[in-house]
Enzyme design. Sequence first.
Site, PDB file in Angstrom:
ATOM      1  N   TRP A 254       0.853  -1.207   0.000  1.00  0.00           N
ATOM      2  CA  TRP A 254       0.000   0.000   0.000  1.00  0.00           C
ATOM      3  C   TRP A 254       0.880   1.245   0.000  1.00  0.00           C
ATOM      4  O   TRP A 254       0.603   2.234  -0.680  1.00  0.00           O
ATOM      5  CB  TRP A 254      -0.898   0.061   1.253  1.00  0.00           C
ATOM      6  CG  TRP A 254      -2.253  -0.541   1.090  1.00  0.00           C
ATOM      7  CD1 TRP A 254      -2.706  -1.699   1.647  1.00  0.00           C
ATOM      8  CD2 TRP A 254      -3.365  -0.005   0.329  1.00  0.00           C
ATOM      9  NE1 TRP A 254      -4.009  -1.912   1.280  1.00  0.00           N
ATOM     10  CE2 TRP A 254      -4.441  -0.897   0.483  1.00  0.00           C
ATOM     11  CE3 TRP A 254      -3.544   1.139  -0.446  1.00  0.00           C
ATOM     12  CZ2 TRP A 254      -5.691  -0.683  -0.122  1.00  0.00           C
ATOM     13  CZ3 TRP A 254      -4.785   1.351  -1.061  1.00  0.00           C
ATOM     14  CH2 TRP A 254      -5.837   0.446  -0.893  1.00  0.00           C
ATOM     15  N   TRP A 282     -18.272  21.742   0.633  1.00  0.00           N
ATOM     16  CA  TRP A 282     -17.862  21.477   2.021  1.00  0.00           C
ATOM     17  C   TRP A 282     -18.446  22.542   2.928  1.00  0.00           C
ATOM     18  O   TRP A 282     -18.518  23.716   2.552  1.00  0.00           O
ATOM     19  CB  TRP A 282     -16.323  21.486   2.122  1.00  0.00           C
ATOM     20  CG  TRP A 282     -15.632  20.512   1.217  1.00  0.00           C
ATOM     21  CD1 TRP A 282     -14.933  20.795   0.087  1.00  0.00           C
ATOM     22  CD2 TRP A 282     -15.579  19.085   1.356  1.00  0.00           C
ATOM     23  NE1 TRP A 282     -14.434  19.640  -0.483  1.00  0.00           N
ATOM     24  CE2 TRP A 282     -14.815  18.569   0.276  1.00  0.00           C
ATOM     25  CE3 TRP A 282     -16.080  18.175   2.290  1.00  0.00           C
ATOM     26  CZ2 TRP A 282     -14.560  17.223   0.098  1.00  0.00           C
ATOM     27  CZ3 TRP A 282     -15.831  16.825   2.120  1.00  0.00           C
ATOM     28  CH2 TRP A 282     -15.087  16.359   1.038  1.00  0.00           C
ATOM     29  N   ASN A 317      -4.297   2.837  12.838  1.00  0.00           N
ATOM     30  CA  ASN A 317      -4.844   2.932  11.477  1.00  0.00           C
ATOM     31  C   ASN A 317      -6.369   2.863  11.433  1.00  0.00           C
ATOM     32  O   ASN A 317      -7.018   3.641  10.737  1.00  0.00           O
ATOM     33  CB  ASN A 317      -4.244   1.830  10.599  1.00  0.00           C
ATOM     34  CG  ASN A 317      -4.814   1.884   9.199  1.00  0.00           C
ATOM     35  OD1 ASN A 317      -4.705   2.896   8.512  1.00  0.00           O
ATOM     36  ND2 ASN A 317      -5.464   0.813   8.772  1.00  0.00           N
ATOM     37  N   TRP A 335     -11.330  17.434   3.035  1.00  0.00           N
ATOM     38  CA  TRP A 335     -10.278  16.502   3.463  1.00  0.00           C
ATOM     39  C   TRP A 335      -8.914  17.170   3.581  1.00  0.00           C
ATOM     40  O   TRP A 335      -8.071  16.764   4.362  1.00  0.00           O
ATOM     41  CB  TRP A 335     -10.201  15.301   2.506  1.00  0.00           C
ATOM     42  CG  TRP A 335      -9.908  15.625   1.062  1.00  0.00           C
ATOM     43  CD1 TRP A 335     -10.825  15.806   0.069  1.00  0.00           C
ATOM     44  CD2 TRP A 335      -8.629  15.826   0.434  1.00  0.00           C
ATOM     45  NE1 TRP A 335     -10.194  16.099  -1.126  1.00  0.00           N
ATOM     46  CE2 TRP A 335      -8.849  16.113  -0.937  1.00  0.00           C
ATOM     47  CE3 TRP A 335      -7.308  15.781   0.891  1.00  0.00           C
ATOM     48  CZ2 TRP A 335      -7.813  16.359  -1.846  1.00  0.00           C
ATOM     49  CZ3 TRP A 335      -6.276  16.026  -0.008  1.00  0.00           C
ATOM     50  CH2 TRP A 335      -6.536  16.311  -1.358  1.00  0.00           C
ATOM     51  N   TRP A 358      -6.242   9.987   2.971  1.00  0.00           N
ATOM     52  CA  TRP A 358      -7.285  11.000   3.189  1.00  0.00           C
ATOM     53  C   TRP A 358      -8.260  11.024   2.022  1.00  0.00           C
ATOM     54  O   TRP A 358      -9.468  11.085   2.203  1.00  0.00           O
ATOM     55  CB  TRP A 358      -6.674  12.396   3.422  1.00  0.00           C
ATOM     56  CG  TRP A 358      -6.479  12.643   4.885  1.00  0.00           C
ATOM     57  CD1 TRP A 358      -5.333  12.478   5.600  1.00  0.00           C
ATOM     58  CD2 TRP A 358      -7.499  13.028   5.825  1.00  0.00           C
ATOM     59  NE1 TRP A 358      -5.568  12.745   6.927  1.00  0.00           N
ATOM     60  CE2 TRP A 358      -6.890  13.087   7.094  1.00  0.00           C
ATOM     61  CE3 TRP A 358      -8.851  13.323   5.728  1.00  0.00           C
ATOM     62  CZ2 TRP A 358      -7.596  13.438   8.254  1.00  0.00           C
ATOM     63  CZ3 TRP A 358      -9.550  13.671   6.881  1.00  0.00           C
ATOM     64  CH2 TRP A 358      -8.931  13.717   8.124  1.00  0.00           C
TER      65      TRP A 358
END
Length: 427
Positions: A254, A282, A317, A335, A358
Amino acid sequence: MKINVFWIRRDIRLSDNVGFAAALNDNLPVLPIFIFDKQILDELPEDDARVSFIHEELSKMNTSLSKHESGIRGYYGKPLDCLAQLLEEFEVNALYTNRDYEPYALNRDKEVTEFLEKENVGFHTFKDQVIFEKSEVTKDDGNPYTVYTPFKNKWLSHFDEATMIQDHALNLTNCLKGKFDFPALEDMGFVESSIKVRPIDLTQLENYEETRNFPATDGTSYLGPHLRFGTVSVRSIIRKLEKKDEVFLSELIWREFFMQILFHFPHVVSNNFRDKYDGIKWRNNKEEFDKWCQGKTGYPLVDAGMRQLNKTGYMHNRVRMVTASFLCKHLLIDWRWGEAYFAQKLLDYELASNNGNWQWSAGTGCDASPYFRVFNPENQLTKFDKKMIYVQKWAPEYSELIFPTPIVEHKFARERAIATYKEGIEN
Ligand code: FAD
């Protein structure tokens, strides 16, 4: 006397280091250098834990090098100015370094290449911080992968243990002898942080697959900052893995997945990976953002996570996923605000991983979960910290019977998020 120079950057160690080994195997004495980049440091608070960590690790290296009557020459300033000073102080044949793939680093290295070319000094760069870099793992047509699973499969099919994780040991007797200036933390306006990076302990991986999702257990490696600053080589970690550690290996993949995303799609630094999400309106409520930062949302798992981050520079995590999703979906805060906050606080802050995760949480990224999937923070608590051990450690007020009032009601927030995303996509 002519020398070669090894420029230490994201590889703060005296073991298994590709570029450093190459420099030492050439036939001139090698001076290791480190540049405290003023342009990066100026943005950080005086007690930044990562600066303390880097300084401490370099000091340890200096102690080890003193046994070979050598040391690291440390500079503080803009990289090009420091390199110009280096060339005044020493007669340099070539500069060796390991490659770095972040946009800032790529641009810096372009300037360094031009500068050294003018000065007639060689510049040799190496792959060290990853197993596969740039376009080494792509689709059959040469295009980059934007979905993790096929990337991982191709990564595994290219991976060759015999050649890719071999140890690049360092023959330190070839380091340049002498005593070299090295700045103290205080010389650069910093003080030592009380937040410390945990030392490497891979025994914690014993039951990784079973325990890694439960924040109350110490079930993950805490390798983040070590991989970030290269106090360990990724090859040496993989060398120690066993068959049962496949799940752990996929986490390291990852890491490389997001690195190649950032390399091929640098627009992600400030934009949505997928522009179809650019229309999301947002709410960006500053007061709610502050409550999220302080861990005062009234949601136990979210608050515990944010407090763990604020106190230790680390967050588990699973809880990173819950807090990030809560910010983007429940509070409808961009974000980029959350990403910037994590970047300030995380000891393992890494542009590629932070940005990638994110955007994954916000639903705007590559391979992201669909926007209408909204984590329920209460269900996450029941699933992953049922006995509230983690929550009580970081947010003890939740052991009282009266819970702080939630900042927003879950069902309402979920529906608002889905409607706002839908409108943003359709407009
Ligand atoms: P372990 O579970 O022991 O994993 C070992 C290593 O694998 C990690 O150190 C890391 O290098 C890599 N890794 C694990 N999970 C991921 C992942 N999802 N994405 C990329 N690499 C991974 N990781 C960072 O290294 N830097 C960040 O700035 C960062 N920001 C994040 C932000 C959010 C919103 C989320 C959801 C995740 C983020 N992660 C980040 C990924 C992950 O949370 C951390 O790598 C992990 O928690 C670090 O703890 P560990 O070393 O004990 O992990």
